[in-house]
Enzyme design. Structure first.
Site, PDB file in Angstrom:
ATOM      1  N   TYR A 254     -10.316  -2.160 -33.347  1.00  7.95           N
ATOM      2  CA  TYR A 254     -10.691  -2.365 -31.950  1.00  7.95           C
ATOM      3  C   TYR A 254     -10.122  -3.688 -31.468  1.00  7.95           C
ATOM      4  CZ  TYR A 254     -13.665  -2.850 -27.779  1.00  7.95           C
ATOM      5  OH  TYR A 254     -14.127  -2.988 -26.494  1.00  7.95           O
TER       6      TYR A 254
ATOM      7  N   ASP B 281      -5.626 -10.025 -34.803  1.00  8.32           N
ATOM      8  CA  ASP B 281      -6.795 -10.067 -33.928  1.00  8.32           C
ATOM      9  C   ASP B 281      -7.946 -10.613 -34.766  1.00  8.32           C
ATOM     10  OD1 ASP B 281      -9.043  -9.691 -32.480  1.00  8.32           O
ATOM     11  OD2 ASP B 281      -8.682  -7.586 -31.985  1.00  8.32           O
TER      12      ASP B 281
ATOM     13  N   LYS C 225     -15.696 -14.281 -29.621  1.00 10.38           N
ATOM     14  CA  LYS C 225     -16.955 -14.382 -30.372  1.00 10.38           C
ATOM     15  C   LYS C 225     -17.290 -15.824 -30.802  1.00 10.38           C
ATOM     16  CE  LYS C 225     -17.118  -9.518 -31.057  1.00 10.38           C
ATOM     17  NZ  LYS C 225     -16.059  -8.566 -31.270  1.00 10.38           N
TER      18      LYS C 225
END
Ligand SMILES: *Cc1c(COP(=O)(O)O)cnc(C)c1O
Length: 427
Positions: free
Chosen positions: A144, A239, A267
């Site tokens: 993702y 990522d 995050k």
């Protein structure tokens, strides 16, 4: 436990917010039942609107690595807020966090801040295309990278949970430039590259996958990708929105010793405020506007509250031995859960690296999306609801990783293991 107030709030929310939530996986669709509405959180605990208390393993899906409402972060935000919350002009704190982030992460000279992990990945791919002058990208099934169009092709977690891996609204024109590869399968990647020789701008990957459960790379996989990218003039994008500042100060690049060309963050880097970032060597980053032709911008990018929170968070992570402490706690939890599930005769697999861990109810090793998808979802549902009823908060989807925070005590971990021992009887 009672969920009266959460149920009422959910009913209200559904009238004005699609599905009652602002991000789909929160809606409990995959596990059934009513989502709990959170009132507050502190350290290793989160409290819902009915007054129930839970031990936290979601931690806002990763950011709260030091626990909720961590004092240095909260103080930094409060102090900044008193002086104004946004100017849309440069501020000193942006340079400070940029200097610190670049010093912690290997192999990068410059960084740009955005407002989410989605934006970071979207911008990194645009930069890679602008830099190489090529159009196609490779992504991996089950990984993702946020919800921008190019990535909604067999994306993990939320998208998979709902069985709509290819979202309506993503045009065929966009989808055709995204080539899909199998995680942990170097031969597959090689084949795709050879079939599209000279057309691939970049390969984007979660170097430790976290959106199909936690799936570490098999030995030699990342090194193999690095070599393939070098041989074919393809930029390698890590990522690290989930793994950055979580698995080590310098993320997976440091932990596993493989360099990427562009690295995406989110995050943890925002300390719980909406922040994303992407970083690379100078020659790549200078391709961005205003020094270069690749456009990228944001009214609230580098927002002073967000930067102050992120800076306070990174400063703390840069000092202590928190990564070792997190590793030890996660290993303890892993061993404890394995023991009780094995003794109860429950077929399962557990994956772990650093402070990321996942439990899969299947009998084969979970190495890629296809093997993760073989998990028994009925067992997971019972497991999830059993834990929730025991005051333990894990993500409401079998495709999500558990994120430990250093605020967890060994007593919290023991309680969790004990609860799983009891739930195992019902699985
Ligand atoms: C969460 C996540 C994103 C998206 O970040 P948002 O802040 O939710 O947009 C991208 N990549 C990975 C690996 C993630 O875990």
């Amino acid at each position: 436990m009672e969920y009266k107030r959460s149920s009422a709030l959910f009913a209200e929310a559904q009238k004005v917010i699609p599905g009652g939530v602002n991000s789909p996986v929160r809606a409990f669709t995959a596990v059934g039942g009513t989502p709990i509405f959170i009132k507050e959180a502190k350290g290793a605990y989160i409290f819902d609107e009915d007054g129930n208390q839970y031990i936290e393993y979601i931690n806002s899906w990763g950011p709260m690595i030091l626990g909720h409402a961590h004092k240095p972060v909260i103080d930094a935000v409060i102090e900044k807020a008193k002086k104004g919350t946004s100017f849309g002009m440069p501020t000193e704190v942006e340079t400070k966090i940029a200097e610190l982030a670049v010093s912690m992460v290997p192999n990068v000279d410059m960084i740009r801040f955005v407002n989410s992990g989605t934006e970071a990945c979207m911008s990194a791919v645009r930069l890679a295309r602008g830099f190489t002058g090529k159009d196609k990208i490779i992504k991996f099934a089950g990984c993702y990278h946020g919800h921008s169009d190019s990535f909604l092709i067999q994306a993990g977690s939320g998208a998979v949970t709902f069985g709509t891996p290819n979202s309506p609204g993503v045009t065929e024109g966009t989808a055709k430039d995204t080539l899909l590869a199998r995680f942990n399968d170097l031969e597959n990647v090689k084949e795709i590259i050879l079939q599209n020789e000279g057309e691939i701008a970049c390969l984007i990957i979660e170097p430790v996958a976290g959106n199909m459960g936690c799936i570490p790379p098999v030995e030699g996989f990342l090194e193999g990708l690095r070599a393939l990218c070098d041989a074919h003039n393809i930029l390698l994008i890590f990522d690290e929105v989930m793994t950055g500042f979580r698995l080590a100060k310098g993320g997976v690049q440091e932990l596993l010793g493989v360099n990427a060309d562009i690295v995406c963050f989110g995050k943890v880097i925002g300390g719980g405020l909406p922040v994303g970032a992407f970083a690379a060597r100078k020659e790549i980053m200078l391709h961005l506007a205003p020094t270069g032709p690749v456009y990228q911008a944001g009214t609230l990018s580098g927002n002073p509250l967000a930067m102050a929170a992120g800076l306070a968070m990174l400063q703390e992570l840069n000092q202590g031995d928190i990564f070792q402490s997190l590793h030890d706690k996660t290993e303890y939890l892993h061993k404890g859960i394995t023991k009780v599930l094995t003794e109860a005769g429950i077929t399962h697999q557990m994956n772990r690296i650093g402070s990321m861990i996942s439990v899969h109810f299947c009998d084969e090793p979970v190495l890629d999306f296809a093997s993760a998808a073989k998990g028994n979802n009925d067992s997971f549902k019972k497991f999830f609801h059993g834990l929730l009823a025991s005051g333990i908060h894990i993500a409401p989807s079998a495709f999500e990783t558990w994120f430990l925070s250093d605020a967890l005590s060994y007593e919290d971990l023991d309680k969790t293991i004990k609860a799983i021992e009891e739930i195992a009887e019902t699985l």
